[in-house]
Write an enzyme that holds these catalytic residues in place. Sequence first.
Site, PDB file in Angstrom:
ATOM      1  N   TYR A 104      35.638 136.925  37.178  1.00 50.93           N
ATOM      2  CA  TYR A 104      34.252 136.931  36.718  1.00 50.93           C
ATOM      3  C   TYR A 104      33.377 135.774  37.217  1.00 50.93           C
ATOM      4  CZ  TYR A 104      35.956 140.433  33.363  1.00 50.93           C
ATOM      5  OH  TYR A 104      36.510 141.536  32.788  1.00 50.93           O
TER       6      TYR A 104
ATOM      7  N   HIS B 169      17.236 147.474   9.491  1.00 45.66           N
ATOM      8  CA  HIS B 169      18.485 148.026   8.942  1.00 45.66           C
ATOM      9  C   HIS B 169      18.976 149.192   9.789  1.00 45.66           C
ATOM     10  CE1 HIS B 169      17.241 145.724   5.376  1.00 45.66           C
ATOM     11  NE2 HIS B 169      16.070 146.300   5.544  1.00 45.66           N
TER      12      HIS B 169
ATOM     13  N   SER C  14      33.244 156.729  33.101  1.00 45.61           N
ATOM     14  CA  SER C  14      34.476 157.064  32.387  1.00 45.61           C
ATOM     15  C   SER C  14      35.421 157.781  33.338  1.00 45.61           C
ATOM     16  CB  SER C  14      34.170 157.953  31.179  1.00 45.61           C
ATOM     17  OG  SER C  14      35.359 158.519  30.653  1.00 45.61           O
TER      18      SER C  14
ATOM     19  N   ARG D 219      42.163 106.204  20.152  1.00 48.67           N
ATOM     20  CA  ARG D 219      42.444 107.490  20.779  1.00 48.67           C
ATOM     21  C   ARG D 219      43.819 108.002  20.388  1.00 48.67           C
ATOM     22  NH1 ARG D 219      43.742 109.296  26.561  1.00 48.67           N
ATOM     23  NH2 ARG D 219      43.382 111.166  25.328  1.00 48.67           N
TER      24      ARG D 219
ATOM     25  N   ARG E 258      41.627 120.504  28.505  1.00 50.44           N
ATOM     26  CA  ARG E 258      41.826 121.078  29.839  1.00 50.44           C
ATOM     27  C   ARG E 258      41.552 122.581  29.832  1.00 50.44           C
ATOM     28  NH1 ARG E 258      45.628 117.877  33.268  1.00 50.44           N
ATOM     29  NH2 ARG E 258      46.179 115.979  32.123  1.00 50.44           N
TER      30      ARG E 258
END
Length: 482
Positions: free
Chosen positions: A15, A156, A286, A326, A335
């Site tokens: 993507y 609605h 489809s 830390r 990550r």
Amino acid sequence: MSKYDKYSTPLSERYASDEMSKIFSLRNRFSTWRKLWLNLAIAEKELGLDIITDEAIEQMRAHVEISDDEIEDAKIEEAIVRHDVMAHVHTFGKTCPAAAGIIHLGATSCFVTDNADLIFLRDAYDVIIPKLVNVINRLGKFALEYNDMPVLGWTHFQPAQLTTVGKRATLWLQELLWDLRNMERARNDLGLRGVKGTTGTQGSFLSLFHGNHDKVEELDERVVELLGFGYAYPCTGQTYSRKIDIDALAPLSSLGATAHKMCTDIRLLANLKEMEEPFEKSQIGSSAMAYKRNPMRCERVCSLSRHLGSLYQDVFQTSAVQWFERTLDDSAIRRISIPSAFLTADIVLSTLLNITSGLVVYPKVIERRIQAELPFMATENIIMAMVEKGGSRQDCHEEIRVLSHQAAAQVKEHGRDNDLIERVKNTEYFKPIWGDLDTLLDPSTFVGRAPQQTEKFVTVTVANALKPFAEYLNEDSFQLSV
């Protein structure tokens, strides 16, 4: 093992844009570490550390871009030392022998890991903000094109008063403008961790410069300047505050809500056959039902927007559970969640660019649906017109109430068209307004100020918001209202 035998994230493989994927790539990460080490050495040398030679600087500069072989060498080294940063210090030192003894001088691992992450956050925003700007611009043009086309409103998901196609688009636009504001603010607020040492005290650098506090401050400022940032966070522990990650990802999560709402609306409108996303000539809707035109782009946006919203919880929880200066339980999740958030936002915006470039409107379907519902909405206009002709408001109300229920029964119980107006025309009581019915039923008189609101919002509000981003626009932007 073939690459096809290993899981790979669809975010980068399927993507996201190459530009965004590159920002969070291993090569860019490790090359950015080298850039940080180079600039630290340059600043330290400028401030008087003679142990750093010109040859060391030149060797480092010549090898800032890490090679494939060096990445593989660092993997082998990390397996031995069990420390990713030190593995790359050793690998860089082998490539740059003159600099081997001064790479990472005075620094802690978070000098490269945290400063690099902040650079990635800034660069990632520089990829998605221009896309958002162009989504807004395209949608604004659509809103202007359809600013006065009446359409049935829905509350609605039940028929409500009329609005216009363009006015509906302004509801999406306004939220996108808020997303732009939030992203720009988050991007411009980003600083660097800078040169702070192991627990944020700059103790190691104070030792390097023999107790000279001014030089340590100058070093911090110079490194930040060399890296192109305006400032460093004045207070850090070993890491920069993970609250910065909350600030950085919150606008992306908010974008997910905007995109999900917009694309859900378009999906519902596609079912109503009033509007739909672009559908390519050879696109298959489809595998079984050849007639289908599924809104797959909007469905993709909704799917990924839910993921985008969930990633905010990662940085929220991580920030909340950090201990003192830390802990390392932030590392693995960051990550995953931070690159995922920007890759996902990039995909959402790229898909929105495609959707807004070719939204299809079906005026005849819109008109037919209006005509099916408008008679009920026109009842008040009919009452007012009858009163002006001398009728009683209460008598007229009862007459139109009875006819309305009769017409509603025809629609709901028998599946027939709404025949309320025909009933009005056949009822002698309403004879005084028979000649006025066409005017009383003109859809354009039911949309209020929707056209005027839309035009002003796009030509003033949207145009002003896009003005600072003119360089990003790949189409003509709006003319400001005068």
